[in-house]
Design an enzyme around this catalytic site. Structure first.
Site, short mmCIF file in Angstrom:
data_model
loop_
_atom_site.label_atom_id
_atom_site.label_comp_id
_atom_site.label_asym_id
_atom_site.label_seq_id
_atom_site.Cartn_x
_atom_site.Cartn_y
_atom_site.Cartn_z
N GLU A 286 -6.04 6.36 -1.62
CA GLU A 286 -6.00 5.23 -0.69
C GLU A 286 -6.54 3.96 -1.34
O GLU A 286 -6.05 2.86 -1.09
CB GLU A 286 -6.79 5.56 0.57
CG GLU A 286 -6.23 6.73 1.36
CD GLU A 286 -4.80 6.51 1.82
OE1 GLU A 286 -4.40 5.36 2.01
OE2 GLU A 286 -4.07 7.52 1.97
N HIS B 67 1.47 4.08 -3.02
CA HIS B 67 1.19 5.51 -2.88
C HIS B 67 2.13 6.35 -3.74
O HIS B 67 1.77 7.44 -4.19
CB HIS B 67 1.33 5.96 -1.42
CG HIS B 67 0.04 5.93 -0.66
ND1 HIS B 67 -1.13 6.41 -1.18
CD2 HIS B 67 -0.25 5.48 0.59
CE1 HIS B 67 -2.10 6.26 -0.28
NE2 HIS B 67 -1.59 5.69 0.80
N ASP C 296 -4.60 0.54 -1.88
CA ASP C 296 -5.07 -0.77 -1.39
C ASP C 296 -5.06 -1.81 -2.51
O ASP C 296 -4.58 -2.92 -2.34
CB ASP C 296 -6.49 -0.65 -0.82
CG ASP C 296 -6.51 -0.07 0.60
OD1 ASP C 296 -5.43 0.03 1.22
OD2 ASP C 296 -7.60 0.28 1.08
N HIS D 27 0.84 -1.20 0.00
CA HIS D 27 0.00 0.00 0.00
C HIS D 27 0.88 1.25 0.00
O HIS D 27 0.69 2.16 -0.81
CB HIS D 27 -0.91 -0.05 1.24
CG HIS D 27 -1.71 1.18 1.51
ND1 HIS D 27 -3.06 1.26 1.27
CD2 HIS D 27 -1.36 2.39 2.02
CE1 HIS D 27 -3.50 2.45 1.61
NE2 HIS D 27 -2.48 3.16 2.08
N GLU D 28 1.87 1.29 0.89
CA GLU D 28 2.73 2.48 0.97
C GLU D 28 3.59 2.63 -0.29
O GLU D 28 3.80 3.74 -0.77
CB GLU D 28 3.61 2.43 2.22
CG GLU D 28 2.86 2.37 3.55
CD GLU D 28 1.80 3.44 3.74
OE1 GLU D 28 1.86 4.47 3.03
OE2 GLU D 28 0.90 3.25 4.57
ZN LIG Z 1 -2.52 5.16 2.47
#
Ligand SMILES: [Zn+2]
Length: 702
Positions: free
Chosen positions: A601, A544, A605, A540-541
């Site tokens: 976000e 981003h 995900d 997830h990070e």
């Molecule tokens: Zn996030």
């Protein structure tokens, strides 16, 4: 969360106005991953077998847990993050109580964290002091006679952590990431954000009425007569509504191009002729400032008009409100109680039944968190790296860091492989994207260079004074960075934090020690569950860096267009699929998720889970296939690991607040949303095309 204006995306909302909902307790915790010996990292009593995985996987995986884990009365939501944060808080409490009793040498970190905590717990002294700690500020506000005075006091309040009128901070220059510059940002509201002032539906109107009553009550507690305070509160709502109307929408705030407006002093003078930035900079101790970024010029233009259009007397009322609002948690009990009544109970509380999709009904009146928890959180906010230093020594073994690093590298490798074969990306963009991925800095556990608190005086005499000095220390520390080289060792979260972030301006991904525990990561658990949990958080990070926001920054952290027009078009079309998907999710009544707000976000995900799955599959290559456990295949266990991270119950007002303000979708939609786009999920559970967990139009980016 306000330290960096826009370039941070994290796994869930940072604390702030939502502090009531996000920090946690422990006695209510039930058995979770890792609690049982010989477990594979997932407790099968979490399951709701009455629900089929292809109908609603989140309910199937965590319905049992949700049913048996009612929200504790002092919380607005209760789930994996809050449970783990609660456990961490209990550990921190022990550290603080030990420090308080240790007779540590004066000036040492141990003395400071111990004394800060003791001063916070000393309610007798806090009650005895009354509003005395506010007197110097109130005197200054009372003496305001002109707009020039007003702006002088505004600066003073900023230096003490009071967010009146607007915000000022240091930030990396978005287009020159080696420079730290000053930045002015919209602010000055008492409600969470602009729409709370402008929406005309019944719920919003009711909330505004409750807010006005709350403001009046706080002013009354400050000593104003009841009839006067009601009129004052109406004035405050009027001023804040004008500021809210001029504020940028939260969906636009996510676009770094829309918030980049570097201006020289001459430009600032044209923008706000009634506000002297030279005087403001001088008062902060930085008369040398000649150029800053103005995040929202339209807001400052409107603020400037308001400065002279609003009578000085009204501004004084407004400042008194923001002063008492900021100071409330450190004041006597009656202020704390009224502050909680509005922020805890009305804004995030349980006044309504749960929506249909929330099958387990929550009961119970809400309470404020016990004082020790609030004091642990306050110490973490003011002295987080002093407290965190002890925390990691006790609770973060070096093996945990080594394991996490290994997982990060596997995830980066998985995305690198994916980038090479991505059908919609051309060669030039592919090269740039790969270079950006290679340049990622990875931080795990805690900082290598602990913050120096020697300039911050803390004693046991006054909690309010400790708070003021803490705010001044932090304001000074942040502004002193302006003009100096960027310090790449800095951390934006404290070590015990159960969260993680990606900072686009640093091109870094950061995982505090606090999150590297079950159910996110369990050294005794099955790899599949760890990849579905911590692996997907890491993914997830990483993703981003390539979401709708992060993709605008290059490998050096500069806001720069590195995409070919054709690839950007492809990316946007794919992102629109995700945005549409989340727009359709119903939160409560006619309130939906806001696809544009949660886009970054949701992309993170989906991408994070996709590359975590690929990394897990890769880790199995050349090895014998792992056996089924409790009837679940390794692939199925991977997805259970993901759902487990998002298991949570929320109160409806909290869910509404999240949907209105938070760029993170609600846990239920995070639990199911990405899976319904993944062929890997459908395959793992043999879901058929017409079943709810298989979207007709699957979104796929990475
Ligand atoms: Zn996030």
């Amino acid at each position: 969360m306000s330290k960096r204006f826009f370039s941070v995306g994290c796994i869930l909302a940072a604390v702030g106005i939502l502090a009531v909902g996000l920090a946690s307790v422990g006695l209510h915790a039930s058995a979770r991953a890792g609690d049982k010996p010989n477990s594979w990292g997932f407790d099968t009593t979490n399951l709701d077998k009455t629900c089929k995985p292809c109908d609603d996987f989140y309910q199937f995986a965590m319905g049992g847990w949700m049913k048996s884990n009612a929200i504790p009365p002092e919380y607005s939501s209760w789930g994996s993050f809050t449970q783990l944060a609660d456990k961490n808080q209990q550990n921190l409490r022990q550290i603080l109580e030990a420090a308080a009793g240790a007779k540590a040498s004066p000036g040492s970190n141990e003395q400071k964290i111990g004394d800060f905590y003791v001063s916070c717990m000393d309610t007798a002294a806090i009650d005895a002091a009354g509003t005395k700690p506010l007197e110097p500020e109130l005197t200054r506000i009372a003496a305001i006679k002109s707009v020039a005075d007003l702006q002088g006091v505004t600066e003073y309040l900023h230096s003490r952590g009071v967010g009146a009128l607007f915000r000022f901070n240091s930030t990396q220059d978005a287009k020159d990431s080696n420079r730290v510059i000053g930045a002015a940002f919209q602010g000055g509201l008492g409600l969470p954000e602009r729409e709370y002032y402008l929406k005309e539906d019944d719920k919003s109107k009711q909330l505004r009425e409750a807010y006005v009553k709350h403001v009046a009550k706080m002013l009354e507690l400050l000593g104003d007569p009841a009839n006067q305070s009601a009129a004052e509160a109406a004035t405050i709502l009027k001023i804040e509504t004008a500021l809210a109307s001029a504020s940028m929408k939260n969906t636009d705030l996510r676009d770094p191009d829309k918030t980049y407006h570097k201006m020289m002093l001459a430009d600032l003078k044209t923008l706000t002729p009634n506000f002297s930035w030279e005087a403001y900079f001088g008062a902060t101790g930085h008369p040398e400032l000649k150029e800053i970024n103005v995040g929202q010029p339209d807001f400052f233009k409107a603020l400037d008009t308001q400065l002279t259009a609003t009578p000085v007397g009204d501004w004084k009322t407004y400042l008194r409100w923001h002063l008492v609002n900021a100071a409330a948690p450190g004041l006597p009990e009656k202020f704390v109680a009224e502050d909680f009544e509005f922020r805890g109970r009305t804004l995030t509380g349980a006044k309504e039944i749960q929506p249909r999709w929330k099958r387990c009904v929550q009961a119970g009146a809400k309470e404020i968190q016990p004082r020790w928890k609030r004091c642990v959180q306050a110490t973490d906010r003011v002295l987080g790296e002093a407290l965190g230093q002890v925390y990691v020594q006790k609770y973060f073994p070096p093996e945990a860091k080594a394991r996490a690093l290994e997982m990060v590298h596997n995830l980066i490798a998985a995305l690198r492989d994916d980038l090479q074969t991505l059908p919609w990306m051309g060669p030039a963009t592919r090269t740039q994207a790969t270079a950006k991925l290679q340049a990622f800095a990875v931080k795990i556990g805690y900082t290598d260079k602990w913050r120096d608190y020697s300039a911050l005086k803390i004693d046991r005499k006054s909690y309010a004074e400790n708070q003021w000095r803490g705010a001044e220390f932090d304001f000074g520390r942040r502004l002193n960075k302006i003009g100096k080289p960027v310090d790449r060792t800095e951390w934006g979260m404290t070590p015990p934090t159960v969260n993680a972030y990606n900072n686009s301006s640093m091109n870094e991904i950061v995982f505090p020690a606090g999150i590297m525990q079950p159910p996110f990561y369990d050294p005794n658990a099955d790899d599949a569950v760890n990849y579905g949990g911590m692996g997907a958080v890491i993914g997830h990070e990483i993703t981003h860096g390539f979401d709708d926001h992060g993709s605008k920054f290059d490998g050096q952290g500069n806001l720069k267009d590195w995409w070919s027009p054709e690839d950007l078009k492809n990316f946007k079309a794919r992102a629109a699929c995700v945005s549409d998907q989340f727009d359709a999710y119903v939160v409560d009544g006619d309130l939906h998720e806001n696809g544009k707000l949660v886009l970054g976000e949701s992309i993170a995900d989906l991408g994070g889970l996709t590359i975590a799955y690929a990394a897990y599959e890769k880790s199995l290559q050349g090895k014998p296939r792992p056996p089924d456990k409790d009837g679940f295949t390794p692939e199925q266990r991977f997805f259970l690991g993901w759902a487990q991270v998002w298991g949570a119950n929320e109160r409806i007002e909290y869910a509404r607040l999240m949907a209105n303000t938070n760029p993170h979708p609600l846990p239920r939609f995070r639990g199911n949303g990405p899976l319904s786009n993944m062929a890997e999920f459908a395959q793992a559970f043999s879901c058929k095309k017409d079943e709810p967990m298989v979207r007709e139009q699957a979104c796929k980016i990475w």
